[in-house]
Design a protein around this motif. Structure first.
Motif, mmCIF file in Angstrom:
data_model
loop_
_atom_site.group_PDB
_atom_site.id
_atom_site.type_symbol
_atom_site.label_atom_id
_atom_site.label_comp_id
_atom_site.label_asym_id
_atom_site.label_seq_id
_atom_site.Cartn_x
_atom_site.Cartn_y
_atom_site.Cartn_z
ATOM 1 N N THR A 52 0.829 -1.215 0.000
ATOM 2 C CA THR A 52 0.000 0.000 0.000
ATOM 3 C C THR A 52 0.859 1.259 0.000
ATOM 4 O O THR A 52 0.598 2.199 -0.751
ATOM 5 C CB THR A 52 -0.930 0.008 1.226
ATOM 6 O OG1 THR A 52 -1.698 -1.201 1.240
ATOM 7 C CG2 THR A 52 -1.874 1.204 1.181
ATOM 8 N N LEU A 53 1.905 1.272 0.846
ATOM 9 C CA LEU A 53 2.783 2.444 0.898
ATOM 10 C C LEU A 53 3.525 2.642 -0.416
ATOM 11 O O LEU A 53 3.719 3.774 -0.861
ATOM 12 C CB LEU A 53 3.777 2.303 2.059
ATOM 13 C CG LEU A 53 3.188 2.386 3.466
ATOM 14 C CD1 LEU A 53 4.272 2.158 4.509
ATOM 15 C CD2 LEU A 53 2.501 3.734 3.694
ATOM 16 N N TYR A 107 2.432 1.839 -3.328
ATOM 17 C CA TYR A 107 1.429 2.365 -4.258
ATOM 18 C C TYR A 107 1.234 3.861 -4.036
ATOM 19 O O TYR A 107 1.219 4.653 -4.981
ATOM 20 C CB TYR A 107 0.112 1.621 -4.056
ATOM 21 C CG TYR A 107 -1.032 2.191 -4.847
ATOM 22 C CD1 TYR A 107 -1.196 1.880 -6.192
ATOM 23 C CD2 TYR A 107 -1.951 3.042 -4.248
ATOM 24 C CE1 TYR A 107 -2.240 2.410 -6.925
ATOM 25 C CE2 TYR A 107 -2.996 3.571 -4.965
ATOM 26 C CZ TYR A 107 -3.138 3.247 -6.303
ATOM 27 O OH TYR A 107 -4.169 3.779 -7.013
ATOM 28 N N LEU A 108 1.087 4.251 -2.756
ATOM 29 C CA LEU A 108 0.872 5.656 -2.453
ATOM 30 C C LEU A 108 2.066 6.495 -2.902
ATOM 31 O O LEU A 108 1.909 7.573 -3.473
ATOM 32 C CB LEU A 108 0.644 5.841 -0.951
ATOM 33 C CG LEU A 108 -0.674 5.306 -0.379
ATOM 34 C CD1 LEU A 108 -0.670 5.415 1.136
ATOM 35 C CD2 LEU A 108 -1.852 6.079 -0.953
ATOM 36 N N THR A 109 3.258 5.995 -2.637
ATOM 37 C CA THR A 109 4.466 6.740 -2.981
ATOM 38 C C THR A 109 4.613 6.938 -4.477
ATOM 39 O O THR A 109 4.972 8.016 -4.955
ATOM 40 C CB THR A 109 5.708 6.019 -2.430
ATOM 41 O OG1 THR A 109 5.584 5.875 -1.017
ATOM 42 C CG2 THR A 109 6.969 6.796 -2.754
ATOM 43 N N HIS A 167 2.220 6.582 -6.993
ATOM 44 C CA HIS A 167 1.120 6.903 -7.892
ATOM 45 C C HIS A 167 0.199 8.041 -7.480
ATOM 46 O O HIS A 167 -0.487 8.598 -8.337
ATOM 47 C CB HIS A 167 0.268 5.653 -8.122
ATOM 48 C CG HIS A 167 1.037 4.517 -8.702
ATOM 49 N ND1 HIS A 167 1.496 4.512 -10.006
ATOM 50 C CD2 HIS A 167 1.475 3.363 -8.148
ATOM 51 C CE1 HIS A 167 2.160 3.409 -10.232
ATOM 52 N NE2 HIS A 167 2.163 2.696 -9.123
ATOM 53 N N VAL A 168 0.145 8.396 -6.217
ATOM 54 C CA VAL A 168 -0.862 9.374 -5.814
ATOM 55 C C VAL A 168 -0.612 10.739 -6.435
ATOM 56 O O VAL A 168 -1.498 11.322 -7.068
ATOM 57 C CB VAL A 168 -0.930 9.477 -4.277
ATOM 58 C CG1 VAL A 168 -1.797 10.663 -3.869
ATOM 59 C CG2 VAL A 168 -1.525 8.199 -3.697
ATOM 60 N N THR A 174 -5.553 4.184 -12.526
ATOM 61 C CA THR A 174 -5.581 5.598 -12.885
ATOM 62 C C THR A 174 -6.650 5.891 -13.924
ATOM 63 O O THR A 174 -7.195 6.998 -13.963
ATOM 64 C CB THR A 174 -4.200 6.035 -13.411
ATOM 65 O OG1 THR A 174 -3.200 5.640 -12.464
ATOM 66 C CG2 THR A 174 -4.123 7.537 -13.587
ATOM 67 N N THR A 205 -12.699 11.414 -5.960
ATOM 68 C CA THR A 205 -11.634 11.081 -5.019
ATOM 69 C C THR A 205 -12.179 10.294 -3.834
ATOM 70 O O THR A 205 -11.650 9.227 -3.482
ATOM 71 C CB THR A 205 -10.934 12.349 -4.520
ATOM 72 O OG1 THR A 205 -10.404 13.078 -5.630
ATOM 73 C CG2 THR A 205 -9.804 12.004 -3.558
ATOM 74 N N PHE A 226 -10.849 6.434 -4.222
ATOM 75 C CA PHE A 226 -9.558 6.267 -3.560
ATOM 76 C C PHE A 226 -9.578 5.234 -2.438
ATOM 77 O O PHE A 226 -8.662 4.386 -2.355
ATOM 78 C CB PHE A 226 -9.070 7.615 -3.040
ATOM 79 C CG PHE A 226 -7.653 7.591 -2.550
ATOM 80 C CD1 PHE A 226 -6.597 7.380 -3.424
ATOM 81 C CD2 PHE A 226 -7.363 7.777 -1.205
ATOM 82 C CE1 PHE A 226 -5.287 7.360 -2.975
ATOM 83 C CE2 PHE A 226 -6.058 7.749 -0.744
ATOM 84 C CZ PHE A 226 -5.020 7.543 -1.626
ATOM 85 N N ILE A 265 -7.066 1.752 -2.152
ATOM 86 C CA ILE A 265 -6.182 1.446 -1.033
ATOM 87 C C ILE A 265 -6.480 0.056 -0.482
ATOM 88 O O ILE A 265 -5.574 -0.756 -0.243
ATOM 89 C CB ILE A 265 -6.333 2.509 0.071
ATOM 90 C CG1 ILE A 265 -5.888 3.879 -0.442
ATOM 91 C CG2 ILE A 265 -5.524 2.118 1.302
ATOM 92 C CD1 ILE A 265 -4.468 3.932 -0.907
ATOM 93 N N THR A 303 -5.353 -2.705 -2.953
ATOM 94 C CA THR A 303 -3.897 -2.842 -3.011
ATOM 95 C C THR A 303 -3.355 -3.544 -1.771
ATOM 96 O O THR A 303 -2.417 -4.353 -1.852
ATOM 97 C CB THR A 303 -3.244 -1.454 -3.155
ATOM 98 O OG1 THR A 303 -3.816 -0.777 -4.271
ATOM 99 C CG2 THR A 303 -1.742 -1.580 -3.351
#
Length: 384
Positions: free
Chosen positions: A18-19, A21-23, A25-26, A79, A234, A238, A242, A245
């Motif tokens: 998850t982290l 992914y956040l790093t 793609h967000v 996306t 969003t 979103f 999360i 993932t």
């Protein structure tokens, strides 16, 4: 390792996925995509959507536009979702909308070029041709089955006006500049081929163009509606991304443990270093992919459909992880995974289900999986 320690490792793998992914793609992918989706819903006129992408639109125009839309978008299976949801909410027909949903991540220029360069020119070309063909076929099938239900999703609210003129009558160059600048921002921000030292000077004039258009050609109410629609997508999409993932990380961790590995240990494959939970599912099936069979192509399609693959990641997964560049993976399953992987994932399916319902989602996922399998078999057994 005790059961408690194993559980902790599994949960850490989910958090790690998850982290990551956040790093990755967000900021560069999802934020621009959400704004584009909000713009589609708030700015793009109902007349345009219904003329070119509705169930009543000329099929040649609608499906041609939807099937090649991905050429301009370097997006992944998640996306693309805000833009798909925006089109569908605005009244696009289920056929053109799902053709766009598939084509978006399947045929973007960066992915095709990278495939041809890193794997082989024939495989890159096959990916492009089959992706466009599949997008049209999937959309037409969805329209054939559910076409009579088109229009359920269309909004009925009146058009926003601008000085007495409907938003749909805004000069074409303004609408083109509004969306074109945002798409260009997405393309540049999302690519991993450029450093931020290069991205910065390229992005600055695009933000300037977007800012000028908003200041000179849009009123306060239109901008506020754009932000409201962006926030709607969003908060709707979103959280599902999360959660999905995180589950992918758990699945990878369990697969790693089943092979006697710690989910968080590093593994080197094809000169690349991976965390075990990210590669373990592929290691379990590597022996199957040595030749093109119904099983190997079907399994390649299924793995691609379940795993979340950020844009371009499918290329090293096929080349290094599953061993295509080393001759360990045949052409058929490689193409099947390349077609299904970018277009589907567990998080992707959850959001599609929330957007278009259970029956439509089940048919769409089945069509992608079956079409990718058939394309892999055709390529691996007949055309190569």
């Amino acid at each position: 390792m005790t059961s408690v320690e194993l559980l902790v490792e599994v949960l850490r793998a989910g958090i790690d996925e998850t982290l990551s992914y956040l790093t990755l793609h967000v900021i560069t992918c999802l934020v621009p995509a959400f704004f584009i989706a909000g713009g589609i819903s708030a700015v793009l006129s109902d007349h345009f959507v219904r003329q070119y992408l509705s169930g009543d639109a000329p099929k040649l125009h609608a499906y041609s536009m939807a099937s090649v839309a991905g050429v301009a978008l370097a997006v992944c299976s998640c996306t693309i979702l805000p833009m798909f949801a925006g089109l569908y909410k605005k009244g696009a027909g289920i056929g053109p909308a799902t053709a766009f949903l598939f084509s978006g991540p399947a045929i973007n220029v960066l992915a095709i070029v990278f495939t041809a360069s890193a794997l082989s020119l024939p495989l890159g070309g096959a990916r492009a041709v089959f992706a466009v063909t599949m997008a049209g076929a999937i959309g037409l099938t969805m329209a054939f089955v559910f076409g009579s239900e088109d229009g359920e999703n269309a909004e009925t609210q009146p058009a926003v006006t601008d000085g007495g003129h409907a938003t749909g009558r805004r000069p074409t160059w303004v609408t083109t500049g509004f969306f074109g600048s945002q798409v260009a921002i997405l393309l540049i921000a999302a690519t991993g081929l450029l450093t931020w030292e290069i991205k910065g000077p390229l992005l600055a004039p695009l933000f300037a163009v977007l800012g000028y258009l908003l200041w000179a050609k849009f009123d306060h109410e239109e901008i506020e509606e754009w932000f409201q629609e962006t926030w709607f997508f969003t908060r709707t999409i979103f959280p599902l991304l999360i959660a999905g993932t995180f589950v992918i990380g758990l699945i990878g961790a369990i697969a790693a443990i089943a092979q006697g590995m710690s989910p968080l240990e590093t593994i080197t494959s094809g000169g690349e270093t991976f965390v075990a939970h990210q590669v373990a599912p592929g290691l379990l099936t590597r022996e199957i992919f040595g030749q093109t069979t119904v099983l190997s192509a079907g399994l390649g399609s299924a793995i691609g459909a379940i795993l979340y693959m950020p844009t371009l990641l499918e290329v090293p997964i096929v080349g290094s992880l599953f061993g295509y560049t080393n001759g360990l993976m045949a052409d058929g399953p490689a193409l099947a995974l390349l077609l299904a992987g970018p277009s589907l994932s567990l998080p992707n399916m959850l959001v599609i289900w929330k957007t278009i319902g259970t029956r439509r989602t089940a048919l769409y996922v089945s069509l992608v999986a079956v079409a990718a399998t058939m394309a892999g078999l055709l390529w691996g057994l007949v055309l190569v």
